[in-house]
Design a protein around this motif. Structure first.
Motif, PDB file in Angstrom:
ATOM      1  N   UNK A 126       0.816  -1.205   0.000  1.00  0.00           N
ATOM      2  CA  UNK A 126       0.000   0.000   0.000  1.00  0.00           C
ATOM      3  C   UNK A 126       0.858   1.267   0.000  1.00  0.00           C
ATOM      4  N   UNK A 127       2.026   1.232   0.663  1.00  0.00           N
ATOM      5  CA  UNK A 127       2.905   2.407   0.658  1.00  0.00           C
ATOM      6  C   UNK A 127       3.440   2.678  -0.745  1.00  0.00           C
ATOM      7  N   UNK A 128       3.797   1.619  -1.459  1.00  0.00           N
ATOM      8  CA  UNK A 128       4.276   1.779  -2.835  1.00  0.00           C
ATOM      9  C   UNK A 128       3.172   2.348  -3.719  1.00  0.00           C
ATOM     10  N   UNK A 129       1.966   1.817  -3.575  1.00  0.00           N
ATOM     11  CA  UNK A 129       0.845   2.311  -4.381  1.00  0.00           C
ATOM     12  C   UNK A 129       0.522   3.767  -4.051  1.00  0.00           C
ATOM     13  N   UNK A 130       0.602   4.130  -2.773  1.00  0.00           N
ATOM     14  CA  UNK A 130       0.343   5.514  -2.381  1.00  0.00           C
ATOM     15  C   UNK A 130       1.387   6.452  -2.972  1.00  0.00           C
ATOM     16  N   UNK A 131       2.638   6.004  -3.035  1.00  0.00           N
ATOM     17  CA  UNK A 131       3.697   6.822  -3.635  1.00  0.00           C
ATOM     18  C   UNK A 131       3.460   6.970  -5.138  1.00  0.00           C
ATOM     19  N   UNK A 132       3.039   5.917  -5.789  1.00  0.00           N
ATOM     20  CA  UNK A 132       2.681   6.033  -7.207  1.00  0.00           C
ATOM     21  C   UNK A 132       1.530   7.028  -7.366  1.00  0.00           C
ATOM     22  N   UNK A 133       0.574   6.944  -6.466  1.00  0.00           N
ATOM     23  CA  UNK A 133      -0.548   7.875  -6.516  1.00  0.00           C
ATOM     24  C   UNK A 133      -0.125   9.314  -6.339  1.00  0.00           C
ATOM     25  N   UNK A 134       0.819   9.542  -5.434  1.00  0.00           N
ATOM     26  CA  UNK A 134       1.303  10.915  -5.209  1.00  0.00           C
ATOM     27  C   UNK A 134       1.888  11.509  -6.471  1.00  0.00           C
ATOM     28  N   UNK A 135       2.517  10.670  -7.292  1.00  0.00           N
ATOM     29  CA  UNK A 135       3.077  11.145  -8.562  1.00  0.00           C
ATOM     30  C   UNK A 135       1.989  11.596  -9.534  1.00  0.00           C
TER      31      UNK A 135
END
Length: 296
Positions: A126-135
């Motif tokens: 979920x942290x990786x996906x959230x970072x992708x989302x932030x981009x």
């Protein structure tokens, strides 16, 4: 054998409060806001394909695929996975208004990241996906994490909160608000006092807390620039406290019951658009993903 299919709701959000604390050296603005997720939103259906292509079907949205956040999210997670054979057909049923401040585009992007991660069995955390989302956008991470939240920074620092459930009536004026123009307008309030985490009261936000801290720093400027927004909010204010959400055009009011909200919706002037939804602390997307994971 038929290809795997996954259908998910991309929920709307409301900003129950929004303060602009100042402008940063990089040009972005420091914000504080409360994101309330709703049990209402767009519907995205993902079909797993093995041809390496991302095909997007989004009726009624006149945007080139490369400029659509759904397509961008799909390409981003595919690149992150590093498997050129991964593909998907994505069909979208839009009900959330573009530029309304209810997070439609951001929610669609987050749901795409979550949906393809599950469908492709990519096992990204979920942290990786959230970072992708932030981009992809400042509001995407809250939809990825899937919980109503108190947000700081440009909206990326999230503290999950539990908000007393309410029903909301959301009305959409017939105008499109330019977020970029708002942030660059010298009349925008940029010096609101910050709310401390101690004020969150164990992260449980009841009606009294929301009444104390409610408001949206964008609202005076938006209503000055877009008279239709002011007219819509003033009409809704006959039935309860009414506010702008985000930096869009939609306005909302809360009610104790669905029946009360539907009653006011039925009274709206002819031609006005709107919907009624219940506030939720957990995203419907995450509940649907849990059921999908249990079925495979």
């Amino acid at each position: 054998m038929n290809p795997p299919i996954l259908t998910l709701t991309a929920p709307a959000k409301l900003n129950l409060m929004l303060r602009i604390l100042g402008r940063r050296s990089d040009g972005y603005h420091e914000l504080q806001t409360v994101f309330q997720l709703l049990d209402y939103g767009d519907t995205l259906t993902f079909t797993h394909m093995n041809d390496g292509a991302i095909a997007l079907e989004c009726p009624g949205v006149d945007v080139a695929p490369e400029n659509n956040l759904i397509y961008q999210a799909a390409q981003l997670i595919k690149q992150t996975c590093g498997d050129h054979t991964l593909g998907a057909h994505i069909s979208v049923r839009k009900v959330l208004p573009a530029g309304g401040g209810v997070g439609g585009g951001s929610s669609d992007a987050a749901t795409t990241l979550l949906g393809l991660n599950a469908l492709w069995r990519s096992k990204l955390g979920i942290d990786t996906l959230a970072e992708l989302g932030r981009q992809l956008g400042a509001d995407v991470p809250v939809f990825v994490r899937g919980h109503s939240a108190f947000a700081e920074g440009v909206g990326e620092h999230l503290t999950p909160v539990f908000i007393t459930p309410r029903w909301y009536l959301v009305l959409t004026p017939d105008c499109h608000v330019s977020t970029g123009a708002l942030f660059s307008d010298p009349r925008l309030t940029r010096d609101s006092a910050a709310i401390t985490l101690a004020a969150l009261r164990d992260r449980r936000l009841d009606t009294r807390w929301l009444d104390e801290y409610s408001g949206n720093d964008f609202q005076p400027l938006v209503e000055n620039l877009y008279p239709d927004v002011r007219m819509t909010r003033e009409w809704l204010a006959q039935y309860g406290q009414a506010f702008l959400t985000g930096s869009g055009a939609c306005v909302f009011a809360s009610f104790d019951s669905e029946a009360a909200a539907q009653n006011v919706l039925a009274k709206r002037p002819a031609g006005w658009r709107g919907f009624v939804a219940r506030g939720v602390n957990e995203s419907p997307t995450h509940r649907q993903l849990a059921k999908f994971a249990a079925s495979i």
